[in-house]
Scaffold this motif. Structure first.
Motif, PDB file in Angstrom:
ATOM      1  N   CYS A  52       0.844  -1.191   0.000  1.00  0.00           N
ATOM      2  CA  CYS A  52       0.000   0.000   0.000  1.00  0.00           C
ATOM      3  C   CYS A  52       0.884   1.247   0.000  1.00  0.00           C
ATOM      4  O   CYS A  52       2.095   1.180   0.208  1.00  0.00           O
ATOM      5  CB  CYS A  52      -0.892  -0.015   1.221  1.00  0.00           C
ATOM      6  SG  CYS A  52      -2.085   1.339   1.250  1.00  0.00           S
ATOM      7  N   GLY A  53       0.292   2.378  -0.195  1.00  0.00           N
ATOM      8  CA  GLY A  53       1.011   3.637  -0.157  1.00  0.00           C
ATOM      9  C   GLY A  53       1.581   3.938   1.212  1.00  0.00           C
ATOM     10  O   GLY A  53       2.553   4.678   1.342  1.00  0.00           O
ATOM     11  N   CYS A  54       1.011   3.374   2.268  1.00  0.00           N
ATOM     12  CA  CYS A  54       1.523   3.592   3.615  1.00  0.00           C
ATOM     13  C   CYS A  54       2.749   2.728   3.891  1.00  0.00           C
ATOM     14  O   CYS A  54       3.406   2.891   4.907  1.00  0.00           O
ATOM     15  CB  CYS A  54       0.443   3.322   4.654  1.00  0.00           C
ATOM     16  SG  CYS A  54      -0.119   1.607   4.713  1.00  0.00           S
ATOM     17  N   HIS A  56       2.672  -0.663   4.109  1.00  0.00           N
ATOM     18  CA  HIS A  56       2.304  -1.942   4.707  1.00  0.00           C
ATOM     19  C   HIS A  56       1.745  -2.886   3.641  1.00  0.00           C
ATOM     20  O   HIS A  56       1.166  -2.458   2.651  1.00  0.00           O
ATOM     21  CB  HIS A  56       1.262  -1.737   5.819  1.00  0.00           C
ATOM     22  CG  HIS A  56       1.800  -0.954   6.970  1.00  0.00           C
ATOM     23  ND1 HIS A  56       1.235   0.228   7.382  1.00  0.00           N
ATOM     24  CD2 HIS A  56       2.862  -1.173   7.779  1.00  0.00           C
ATOM     25  CE1 HIS A  56       1.916   0.695   8.405  1.00  0.00           C
ATOM     26  NE2 HIS A  56       2.910  -0.126   8.662  1.00  0.00           N
ATOM     27  N   HIS A  61      -4.279  -4.899   6.068  1.00  0.00           N
ATOM     28  CA  HIS A  61      -5.498  -4.138   5.826  1.00  0.00           C
ATOM     29  C   HIS A  61      -6.723  -5.029   6.011  1.00  0.00           C
ATOM     30  O   HIS A  61      -6.728  -6.187   5.600  1.00  0.00           O
ATOM     31  CB  HIS A  61      -5.482  -3.555   4.411  1.00  0.00           C
ATOM     32  CG  HIS A  61      -4.461  -2.480   4.237  1.00  0.00           C
ATOM     33  ND1 HIS A  61      -3.115  -2.735   4.103  1.00  0.00           N
ATOM     34  CD2 HIS A  61      -4.582  -1.132   4.186  1.00  0.00           C
ATOM     35  CE1 HIS A  61      -2.461  -1.607   3.979  1.00  0.00           C
ATOM     36  NE2 HIS A  61      -3.318  -0.615   4.024  1.00  0.00           N
ATOM     37  N   CYS A  68      -6.151   0.161   7.364  1.00  0.00           N
ATOM     38  CA  CYS A  68      -4.911  -0.459   7.813  1.00  0.00           C
ATOM     39  C   CYS A  68      -4.977  -0.744   9.314  1.00  0.00           C
ATOM     40  O   CYS A  68      -5.398   0.106  10.098  1.00  0.00           O
ATOM     41  CB  CYS A  68      -3.725   0.451   7.485  1.00  0.00           C
ATOM     42  SG  CYS A  68      -2.132  -0.305   7.801  1.00  0.00           S
ATOM     43  N   VAL A  72       2.250   2.222  13.804  1.00  0.00           N
ATOM     44  CA  VAL A  72       3.386   3.005  13.317  1.00  0.00           C
ATOM     45  C   VAL A  72       4.183   3.484  14.518  1.00  0.00           C
ATOM     46  O   VAL A  72       3.619   3.923  15.519  1.00  0.00           O
ATOM     47  CB  VAL A  72       2.889   4.209  12.484  1.00  0.00           C
ATOM     48  CG1 VAL A  72       4.055   5.005  11.954  1.00  0.00           C
ATOM     49  CG2 VAL A  72       2.003   3.751  11.363  1.00  0.00           C
ATOM     50  N   CYS A  89      -1.915   3.152  12.201  1.00  0.00           N
ATOM     51  CA  CYS A  89      -1.605   3.729  10.893  1.00  0.00           C
ATOM     52  C   CYS A  89      -2.823   4.512  10.403  1.00  0.00           C
ATOM     53  O   CYS A  89      -3.955   4.057  10.504  1.00  0.00           O
ATOM     54  CB  CYS A  89      -1.253   2.620   9.908  1.00  0.00           C
ATOM     55  SG  CYS A  89      -0.820   3.217   8.273  1.00  0.00           S
ATOM     56  N   CYS A  91      -3.674   5.221   7.408  1.00  0.00           N
ATOM     57  CA  CYS A  91      -4.057   4.898   6.037  1.00  0.00           C
ATOM     58  C   CYS A  91      -5.574   4.703   5.972  1.00  0.00           C
ATOM     59  O   CYS A  91      -6.159   3.989   6.784  1.00  0.00           O
ATOM     60  CB  CYS A  91      -3.327   3.632   5.591  1.00  0.00           C
ATOM     61  SG  CYS A  91      -3.753   3.079   3.944  1.00  0.00           S
ATOM     62  N   GLN A  92      -6.225   5.349   5.032  1.00  0.00           N
ATOM     63  CA  GLN A  92      -7.686   5.292   4.922  1.00  0.00           C
ATOM     64  C   GLN A  92      -8.177   4.092   4.124  1.00  0.00           C
ATOM     65  O   GLN A  92      -9.366   3.799   4.131  1.00  0.00           O
ATOM     66  CB  GLN A  92      -8.202   6.577   4.268  1.00  0.00           C
ATOM     67  CG  GLN A  92      -7.929   7.805   5.090  1.00  0.00           C
ATOM     68  CD  GLN A  92      -8.661   7.759   6.418  1.00  0.00           C
ATOM     69  OE1 GLN A  92      -9.830   7.395   6.486  1.00  0.00           O
ATOM     70  NE2 GLN A  92      -7.962   8.116   7.485  1.00  0.00           N
ATOM     71  N   TYR A  94      -6.699   0.506   1.414  1.00  0.00           N
ATOM     72  CA  TYR A  94      -5.678  -0.092   0.566  1.00  0.00           C
ATOM     73  C   TYR A  94      -5.809   0.452  -0.843  1.00  0.00           C
ATOM     74  O   TYR A  94      -6.848   0.369  -1.465  1.00  0.00           O
ATOM     75  CB  TYR A  94      -5.822  -1.612   0.578  1.00  0.00           C
ATOM     76  CG  TYR A  94      -4.834  -2.297  -0.315  1.00  0.00           C
ATOM     77  CD1 TYR A  94      -3.501  -2.349   0.037  1.00  0.00           C
ATOM     78  CD2 TYR A  94      -5.223  -2.874  -1.505  1.00  0.00           C
ATOM     79  CE1 TYR A  94      -2.578  -2.961  -0.768  1.00  0.00           C
ATOM     80  CE2 TYR A  94      -4.304  -3.491  -2.319  1.00  0.00           C
ATOM     81  CZ  TYR A  94      -2.985  -3.541  -1.944  1.00  0.00           C
ATOM     82  OH  TYR A  94      -2.078  -4.145  -2.749  1.00  0.00           O
TER      83      TYR A  94
END
Length: 113
Positions: A52-54, A56, A61, A68, A72, A89, A91-92, A94
């Motif tokens: 993913c962009g984060c 992970h 997810h 996620c 972190v 995290c 992250c909104q 995946y």
């Protein structure tokens, strides 16, 4: 040819072989590839991983909410504390590549359609 030039040439060749054997840091010889298929790679490239962009992996997810679930680490020097702290995290969802589903197709035994 002259016998002297043959002896000199043999001595030069033998000296080169002995010098090559005596030098350190020699690399091991590469395995020979088949002359029939010279372009075939010996090792397969690594399988791409769904990241993913984060940063992970897809396994971190939630499959239903796509949020996620990983934690972190926040270094203490960023917050002015001595110890590191952890938070969820942010992250909104995946956004990485979706892995291809695997399907099984039975073999055609008769040869006809």
């Amino acid at each position: 040819m002259e016998p002297v030039s043959l002896v000199v040439g043999a001595m030069i060749a033998l000296g080169g072989v002995l010098l090559g054997r005596a030098l350190p840091n020699r690399k091991a010889p590469r395995p020979q590839q088949s002359s029939r298929y010279p372009a075939v790679a010996q090792q397969r490239p690594p399988t791409p991983q769904p990241m993913c962009g984060c940063g992970h992996h897809l396994v971190f997810h939630d499959h239903e909410k796509k949020v996620c679930q990983a934690q972190v680490v926040i270094p203490g020097k960023w917050t002015g504390e001595n110890a590191n702290s952890y938070r969820k995290c942010m992250c909104q969802g995946y956004r990485g590549p979706v892995p291809v589903d695997e399907y099984y197709a039975p073999d055609i035994l008769d040869g006809g359609m």
